[in-house]
Design a protein around this motif. Structure first.
Motif, mmCIF file in Angstrom:
data_model
loop_
_atom_site.group_PDB
_atom_site.id
_atom_site.type_symbol
_atom_site.label_atom_id
_atom_site.label_comp_id
_atom_site.label_asym_id
_atom_site.label_seq_id
_atom_site.Cartn_x
_atom_site.Cartn_y
_atom_site.Cartn_z
ATOM 1 N N PHE A 171 0.812 -1.217 0.000
ATOM 2 C CA PHE A 171 0.000 0.000 0.000
ATOM 3 C C PHE A 171 0.848 1.271 0.000
ATOM 4 C CE2 PHE A 171 -3.053 -3.009 2.112
ATOM 5 C CZ PHE A 171 -3.914 -3.089 1.035
ATOM 6 N N ALA A 172 1.816 1.364 0.914
ATOM 7 C CA ALA A 172 2.634 2.583 0.997
ATOM 8 C C ALA A 172 3.428 2.833 -0.286
ATOM 9 C CB ALA A 172 3.555 2.511 2.215
ATOM 10 N N PRO A 173 4.132 1.830 -0.848
ATOM 11 C CA PRO A 173 4.818 2.087 -2.127
ATOM 12 C C PRO A 173 3.850 2.440 -3.249
ATOM 13 C CG PRO A 173 5.627 0.061 -1.119
ATOM 14 C CD PRO A 173 4.424 0.485 -0.333
ATOM 15 N N GLY A 174 2.682 1.775 -3.271
ATOM 16 C CA GLY A 174 1.709 2.062 -4.319
ATOM 17 C C GLY A 174 1.200 3.493 -4.258
ATOM 18 N N ILE A 201 -8.368 3.700 6.873
ATOM 19 C CA ILE A 201 -9.471 4.302 6.107
ATOM 20 C C ILE A 201 -9.165 5.764 5.802
ATOM 21 C CG2 ILE A 201 -11.909 4.927 6.162
ATOM 22 C CD1 ILE A 201 -12.352 2.474 7.989
ATOM 23 N N VAL A 202 -8.753 6.523 6.822
ATOM 24 C CA VAL A 202 -8.461 7.946 6.642
ATOM 25 C C VAL A 202 -7.306 8.142 5.667
ATOM 26 C CG1 VAL A 202 -7.655 10.030 7.813
ATOM 27 C CG2 VAL A 202 -9.363 8.573 8.908
ATOM 28 N N SER A 203 -6.260 7.330 5.799
ATOM 29 C CA SER A 203 -5.098 7.452 4.903
ATOM 30 C C SER A 203 -5.495 7.186 3.457
ATOM 31 C CB SER A 203 -3.999 6.464 5.324
ATOM 32 O OG SER A 203 -3.529 6.744 6.620
ATOM 33 N N GLY A 204 -6.294 6.136 3.238
ATOM 34 C CA GLY A 204 -6.725 5.814 1.882
ATOM 35 C C GLY A 204 -7.603 6.895 1.276
ATOM 36 N N LEU A 246 -7.863 3.311 -2.685
ATOM 37 C CA LEU A 246 -9.149 2.706 -2.335
ATOM 38 C C LEU A 246 -8.953 1.328 -1.707
ATOM 39 C CD1 LEU A 246 -11.402 3.686 -5.380
ATOM 40 C CD2 LEU A 246 -11.320 4.725 -3.106
ATOM 41 N N ALA A 247 -7.951 0.590 -2.167
ATOM 42 C CA ALA A 247 -7.678 -0.727 -1.597
ATOM 43 C C ALA A 247 -7.259 -0.607 -0.136
ATOM 44 C CB ALA A 247 -6.589 -1.431 -2.403
ATOM 45 N N TYR A 248 -6.456 0.415 0.179
ATOM 46 C CA TYR A 248 -6.008 0.627 1.556
ATOM 47 C C TYR A 248 -7.185 0.989 2.458
ATOM 48 C CZ TYR A 248 -2.627 1.955 5.166
ATOM 49 O OH TYR A 248 -1.875 2.025 6.320
ATOM 50 N N ALA A 249 -8.036 1.905 1.975
ATOM 51 C CA ALA A 249 -9.229 2.273 2.741
ATOM 52 C C ALA A 249 -10.156 1.076 2.900
ATOM 53 C CB ALA A 249 -9.960 3.419 2.051
#
Length: 291
Positions: A124-127, A179-182, A263-266
């Motif tokens: 998620f972070a690299p993406g 959720i907030v980060s995404g 969206l995947a992270y959220a």
């Protein structure tokens, strides 16, 4: 392999060498040292390698294992456990977990964290930071530093002022941060600088809250699991966590390809909150002051 063995051994040994009321504080100090090392060791390693070469790095690493071994030989165990009882049997450990409803619930929750949260660093972070926002490697690396600093502050807080806090709150906070980060990553493409600083603060909070989960949870396991079962229990916990991480990474990578990293992270954060709510709502843990 060495790291996993040390983790299982240290988790199993704490209940035997520390009083029950000091186990959480001891875990806090251990976490503080571990996280400080993870921040400082690469820096020192780089200077030593640049100044003296690889042979000195290898020699110092071997010397560190020798020092660790000498310290371990000085530990006295107040309880002697027969060889028959300490014989490794993962099936015995699994039966012990399944018979204890509270341990089974927390075991599943811990696996869920590894499946849904652990892909953050690898997927998620690299993406989000490198593919979607095209931040430099330096800015990307600072996010890991922020996580470590949050973990260090949390560990110190637990070590110096241990309090009986609701662990489930920090479980949910981890999902809420995802959720907030995404959502921020998806909505702030027009202002990448603002997003980066907000994300950096969220990374620090993530390290803080994840440590607020991990340390009390390990202390709870060390207090509740009998000494003769702890090696089996922590071996099974480590094995299961190590299996969940690559499975979660595969799932996260597939999801990112389908709907994008933000969206995947959220979505992973929302799934974490929903499953945890269902898991804890059905559990007797709600009668426990820690949960």
């Amino acid at each position: 392999m060495n790291s996993s063995c040390f983790n299982v051994a240290s988790n199993s040994i704490f209940a035997r060498i520390f009083a029950v009321e000091t186990i959480e504080k001891a875990n806090g100090w251990k976490s503080t040292v571990d996280n400080l090392t993870s921040v400082l060791a690469p820096v020192f390693g780089t200077f030593i390698y640049a100044g003296f070469g690889l042979n000195i790095v290898i020699l110092l690493n071997a010397f560190s294992f020798l020092i660790s071994f000498l310290f371990l030989t000085k530990i006295s165990y107040p309880e002697t456990i027969s060889a028959k009882r300490t014989r490794l049997s993962l099936s015995d450990g699994l039966r012990y977990i399944t018979k204890n409803q509270e341990l089974k619930t927390l075991f599943i929750a811990f696996m869920l964290l590894n499946f849904l949260v652990m892909p953050t660093a690898n997927v998620f972070a690299p993406g989000i930071l490198k593919i979607d926002y095209h931040f430099s490697d330096v800015l990307y690396g600072l996010t890991s530093t922020a996580v470590c600093l949050g973990a260090i502050l949390s560990s110190l807080a637990i070590s110096l002022h241990p309090k009986r806090e609701k662990i489930t709150v920090f479980f949910y906070m981890q999902g809420a941060l995802m959720i907030v980060s995404g959502v921020l990553a998806y909505g702030l493409h027009a202002t990448p600088g603002l997003f980066y600083w907000l994300y950096l603060m969220l990374c620090g909070l993530s390290g803080y809250f994840s440590t607020k989960v991990n340390i009390p949870l390990m202390a709870y396991f060390q207090k509740q699991v009998p000494a003769h079962q702890q090696t089996r229990f922590f071996s099974l916990l480590t094995l299961s966590a190590n299996l969940m991480s690559p499975c979660g990474t595969l799932y996260a990578g597939t999801l990112c390809n389908q709907i994008g990293s933000s969206l995947a992270y959220a979505g992973n954060g929302l799934l974490l909150v929903l499953v945890l709510h269902f898991l804890f709502r059905k559990s007797s843990l709600k009668n426990n002051a820690l949960f």
